[in-house]
Scaffold this active site. Sequence first.
Site, PDB file in Angstrom:
ATOM      1  N   LYS A   1       0.816  -1.086  -0.154  1.00  0.00           N
ATOM      2  CA  LYS A   1       0.026   0.088  -0.066  1.00  0.00           C
ATOM      3  C   LYS A   1       0.849   1.336   0.054  1.00  0.00           C
ATOM      4  CE  LYS A   1      -0.831   0.519   5.016  1.00  0.00           C
ATOM      5  NZ  LYS A   1      -1.707   0.725   6.012  1.00  0.00           N
TER       6      LYS A   1
ATOM      7  N   SER B   1      -8.685   4.704 -14.797  1.00  0.00           N
ATOM      8  CA  SER B   1      -7.502   4.250 -13.804  1.00  0.00           C
ATOM      9  C   SER B   1      -7.166   5.269 -12.898  1.00  0.00           C
ATOM     10  CB  SER B   1      -6.202   4.194 -14.921  1.00  0.00           C
ATOM     11  OG  SER B   1      -5.853   5.342 -15.488  1.00  0.00           O
TER      12      SER B   1
ATOM     13  N   TYR C   1      -7.269   0.457 -11.985  1.00  0.00           N
ATOM     14  CA  TYR C   1      -5.984  -0.157 -12.313  1.00  0.00           C
ATOM     15  C   TYR C   1      -4.735   1.130 -12.199  1.00  0.00           C
ATOM     16  CZ  TYR C   1      -7.051   1.469 -17.068  1.00  0.00           C
ATOM     17  OH  TYR C   1      -7.548   2.098 -18.053  1.00  0.00           O
TER      18      TYR C   1
ATOM     19  N   GLY D   1     -11.223   9.377 -15.332  1.00  0.00           N
ATOM     20  CA  GLY D   1     -12.529   9.044 -15.607  1.00  0.00           C
ATOM     21  C   GLY D   1     -13.201   8.950 -14.578  1.00  0.00           C
ATOM     22  N   ALA D   2     -14.391   7.876 -14.501  1.00  0.00           N
ATOM     23  CA  ALA D   2     -15.513   8.062 -13.548  1.00  0.00           C
ATOM     24  C   ALA D   2     -14.870   8.397 -11.978  1.00  0.00           C
ATOM     25  CB  ALA D   2     -16.048   6.938 -13.617  1.00  0.00           C
ATOM     26  N   ALA D   3     -13.751   7.779 -11.715  1.00  0.00           N
ATOM     27  CA  ALA D   3     -13.193   7.943 -10.203  1.00  0.00           C
ATOM     28  C   ALA D   3     -12.784   9.338  -9.836  1.00  0.00           C
ATOM     29  CB  ALA D   3     -11.663   6.933 -10.195  1.00  0.00           C
TER      30      ALA D   3
END
Length: 115
Positions: free
Chosen positions: A9, A25, A58, A73-75
């Site tokens: 992490k 991503s 990803y 993107g959507a994130a």
Amino acid sequence: MLIQIHKSKIHRASVTEANLNYVGSITIDEDLMDEAKIYEGERVQIVNNNNGERLETYAIPGERGSGVICLNGAAARKVEVGDIIIIISYALMTPEEAKAYKPIAIFPDDKNQLS
């Protein structure tokens, strides 16, 4: 039998960008990816400490030394620039491998640099 184990992490990284008009991503400074053993295209979980959001996407490498952490993107709708996130990777292991495995944790500074 294989079980999914926390592999590594990046703990408490700061979001530097959110780019809604990208395919998807998370872009991560390649120095951070290398240190955390996160590979290009690897599935990662993002945990947003500021709002509690969790999502999966990803990883793609960003410019080395730039400190970039960009949700694409959507994130991008799940974060604000400046939010503190944790980027978690997982691996499939046998129970025997899992018992011996020690997860990697890296702790970048407030500019997403390694000390």
